[in-house]
Design a protein around this motif. Structure first.
Motif, PDB file in Angstrom:
ATOM      1  N   VAL A   1       0.868  -1.176   0.000  1.00 57.32           N
ATOM      2  CA  VAL A   1       0.000   0.000   0.000  1.00 57.32           C
ATOM      3  C   VAL A   1       0.908   1.231   0.000  1.00 57.32           C
ATOM      4  O   VAL A   1       1.781   1.365   0.859  1.00 57.32           O
ATOM      5  CB  VAL A   1      -0.933   0.019   1.223  1.00 57.32           C
ATOM      6  N   SER A   2       0.691   2.125  -0.970  1.00 58.38           N
ATOM      7  CA  SER A   2       1.540   3.314  -1.103  1.00 58.38           C
ATOM      8  C   SER A   2       0.675   4.561  -1.104  1.00 58.38           C
ATOM      9  O   SER A   2      -0.419   4.573  -1.681  1.00 58.38           O
ATOM     10  CB  SER A   2       2.371   3.250  -2.390  1.00 58.38           C
ATOM     11  N   GLN A   3       1.198   5.616  -0.484  1.00 59.35           N
ATOM     12  CA  GLN A   3       0.513   6.907  -0.443  1.00 59.35           C
ATOM     13  C   GLN A   3       1.478   7.995  -0.888  1.00 59.35           C
ATOM     14  O   GLN A   3       2.643   8.010  -0.483  1.00 59.35           O
ATOM     15  CB  GLN A   3      -0.004   7.218   0.965  1.00 59.35           C
TER      16      GLN A   3
ATOM     17  N   LEU B   1      -2.123   0.460  -4.909  1.00 55.83           N
ATOM     18  CA  LEU B   1      -2.168  -0.898  -4.384  1.00 55.83           C
ATOM     19  C   LEU B   1      -1.385  -1.808  -5.318  1.00 55.83           C
ATOM     20  O   LEU B   1      -1.494  -1.691  -6.543  1.00 55.83           O
ATOM     21  CB  LEU B   1      -3.611  -1.399  -4.278  1.00 55.83           C
ATOM     22  N   SER B   2      -0.606  -2.692  -4.746  1.00 58.24           N
ATOM     23  CA  SER B   2       0.188  -3.626  -5.538  1.00 58.24           C
ATOM     24  C   SER B   2       0.203  -4.969  -4.819  1.00 58.24           C
ATOM     25  O   SER B   2       0.760  -5.084  -3.729  1.00 58.24           O
ATOM     26  CB  SER B   2       1.616  -3.101  -5.736  1.00 58.24           C
TER      27      SER B   2
ATOM     28  N   ASP C   1       4.505  -2.619   3.135  1.00 58.79           N
ATOM     29  CA  ASP C   1       4.193  -3.991   2.744  1.00 58.79           C
ATOM     30  C   ASP C   1       3.444  -4.666   3.893  1.00 58.79           C
ATOM     31  O   ASP C   1       3.993  -4.863   4.977  1.00 58.79           O
ATOM     32  CB  ASP C   1       5.475  -4.753   2.412  1.00 58.79           C
ATOM     33  N   LEU C   2       2.191  -5.024   3.641  1.00 57.71           N
ATOM     34  CA  LEU C   2       1.365  -5.662   4.660  1.00 57.71           C
ATOM     35  C   LEU C   2       1.510  -7.179   4.661  1.00 57.71           C
ATOM     36  O   LEU C   2       0.873  -7.842   5.488  1.00 57.71           O
ATOM     37  CB  LEU C   2      -0.113  -5.301   4.432  1.00 57.71           C
TER      38      LEU C   2
ATOM     39  N   SER D   1      -7.588  -0.764   7.174  1.00 59.24           N
ATOM     40  CA  SER D   1      -8.212  -2.032   6.792  1.00 59.24           C
ATOM     41  C   SER D   1      -8.235  -2.159   5.275  1.00 59.24           C
ATOM     42  O   SER D   1      -8.381  -1.174   4.551  1.00 59.24           O
ATOM     43  CB  SER D   1      -9.628  -2.138   7.350  1.00 59.24           C
ATOM     44  N   LEU D   2      -8.086  -3.388   4.821  1.00 61.37           N
ATOM     45  CA  LEU D   2      -8.113  -3.726   3.399  1.00 61.37           C
ATOM     46  C   LEU D   2      -9.215  -4.754   3.211  1.00 61.37           C
ATOM     47  O   LEU D   2      -9.186  -5.833   3.821  1.00 61.37           O
ATOM     48  CB  LEU D   2      -6.763  -4.287   2.963  1.00 61.37           C
ATOM     49  N   THR D   3     -10.197  -4.439   2.372  1.00 61.99           N
ATOM     50  CA  THR D   3     -11.390  -5.272   2.221  1.00 61.99           C
ATOM     51  C   THR D   3     -11.481  -5.804   0.798  1.00 61.99           C
ATOM     52  O   THR D   3     -11.371  -5.046  -0.171  1.00 61.99           O
ATOM     53  CB  THR D   3     -12.664  -4.475   2.553  1.00 61.99           C
TER      54      THR D   3
END
Length: 456
Positions: free
Chosen positions: A255-257, A381-382, A267-268, A307-309
């Motif tokens: 996840v990048s911002q 997102l990657s 990196d999650l 959170s990632l859904t």
């Protein structure tokens, strides 16, 4: 049941271990504090591997009457051979690497010992405990636990990560296991000092010795080259009604911002899979037509919650006369804001299959597109080596994978074009050979010379 009976049960378990090898499974030991009994349950037969579904049945029966304060001692690696070689409870050695564990089992009225828990089932221990207790896990160390005031009437799930594994390179396996046992002793002493009843579970994330066996699995026949490679960790499972209904695996969940002119990435993957996983699946759900997998994280990228859904749906399509599932939305929610990406156009598979793709992004060859123009563009997102299955989950492994890679890959196209060029050259050469013509008369050197009359 008294302690003598408990020792007899453990002796039977030792003989079960001698009749079968458990080096490729993970053991699980469950006991309660002194004075609190766990309902007696029949142990699995020798050589039987306990699945996640059977584990859910064991935990449901044990936690129904056990104290609600649950301690989960989670080790990196553990196998039955560690108890057999270094233990005094399961072996006959006096010099044991588990003195505190031995004392706790002897004091417990009715401990439960599962010698062989499937590798996939061990990853479901924490989600199952969270589901039965109805509370999220709290990761602690002995120092933090000593400052925590517990209530016997309130259910708590305390996870104590043991710092050493049986394969630590800087110390012998015995010393590593002895260090873990010392941590167990400190935690149990703190619980005893606070006079709080508890239920304790000791297990690991993966076996310390994995036996590699060459076997042919019928499910692997087919597009095996397009399926996700085998990983050292089991896929993430969401369990509903005692059965896994959603599976997820990825080599990388990035996840990048964008902040100013720079991108900040997180990196999650390590927080979701493997030994350092700290994700929770609160608000996840699944049924026959809709599945929703919610990955909840704490304190990520300066956010308190993130959170990632993954939202999936199953529909019947008349054209193909079969059910297909699509990844409708991927939502990224941070604190009070939300970003939604649409994946239903590119991410789909037959309902009986899983979906696999080497790269799923929203910025480079995007398979995810912004759901609306209101979604900000400073998020990326990657997902590398993503494999997901939200329906028709049978067991703890992915079904046959429907890959995002097309059949005609660039390599195949290059081979076809090269073959076509060579065929054209060969055809032209054969055509030139067939056009050759020989002379109808030849000059004989031994005979008279050929004269060609000329008209003046």
């Amino acid at each position: 049941m008294d302690s003598t009976t408990g020792r007899a049960r453990r002796f039977d378990f030792q003989h079960h271990g001698e009749r079968s090898s458990y080096s490729d499974q993970v053991p699980l030991v469950l006991w309660s504090s002194e004075g609190y009994s766990i309902p007696l349950q029949s142990l699995p037969p020798a050589g039987h591997i306990v699945s996640a579904t059977q584990l859910d049945s064991y935990l449901s029966s044990a936690l129904s009457a056990a104290p609600q304060n649950t301690l989960l001692f989670l080790q990196d690696q553990l196998s039955m051979d560690d108890f057999t070689v270094f233990g005094g409870v399961f072996g006959n050695k006096q010099d044991s690497a588990f003195p505190h564990l031995e004392s706790a089992l002897q004091a417990s009225p009715s401990p439960l010992v599962l010698p062989a828990l499937s590798w996939g089932g061990c990853s479901a221990v924490l989600p199952l405990l969270q589901q039965h207790l109805g509370t999220p896990p709290l990761y602690l160390d002995p120092a933090s636990l000593a400052q925590l005031s517990l209530n016997a009437s309130v259910a708590t799930l305390l996870v104590i990560r043991l710092p050493y594994s049986a394969s630590s390179g800087l110390m012998s396996p015995r010393d590593a296991l002895t260090g873990n046992d010392a941590v167990i002793g400190q935690v149990l002493d703190i619980m005893k000092a606070q006079d709080v009843p508890y239920t304790a579970i000791y297990t690991a994330l993966k076996p310390s010795q994995v036996v590699q066996e060459a076997s042919v699995d019928v499910r692997s026949v087919g597009r095996t080259l397009l399926q996700a490679p085998s990983s050292p960790y089991a896929p993430l499972q969401f369990v509903s009604e005692g059965k896994p209904c959603i599976l997820l695996w990825a080599e990388k969940l990035s996840v990048s911002q964008q902040r100013g002119e720079q991108w900040t990435a997180q990196d999650l993957g390590p927080l979701t899979f493997g030994t350092t996983a700290s994700v929770t699946l609160t608000n996840s759900s699944c049924n026959a037509t809709h599945s929703r997998l919610v990955l909840n994280y704490q304190k990520i990228m300066d956010f308190q919650t993130l959170s990632l859904t993954f939202s999936m749906s199953r529909r019947f399509y008349k054209v193909s006369a079969r059910d297909w599932f699509t990844l409708d939305h991927v939502e990224l929610e941070f604190d009070t804001q939300k970003v939604t990406f649409n994946g239903s156009r590119e991410i789909y598979a037959p309902a009986e299959y899983s979906y696999h793709c080497k790269s799923v992004t929203n910025y480079r060859y995007p398979l995810l597109v912004p759901f609306s123009s209101k979604d900000p563009a400073q998020w990326r997102l990657s997902f590398d080596d993503l494999q997901i299955q939200g329906f028709s989950v049978a067991g703890e492994d992915f079904a046959y994978a429907n890959d995002c890679a097309g059949f005609f890959t660039p390599g195949i196209w290059m081979g076809l074009l090269t073959s076509l060029l060579m065929l054209l050259i060969l055809t032209y050469g054969l055509h030139m050979i067939t056009q050759l013509r020989t002379m109808d008369r030849f000059d004989d050197p031994k005979g008279p010379a050929i004269s060609v009359p000329q008209n003046e």
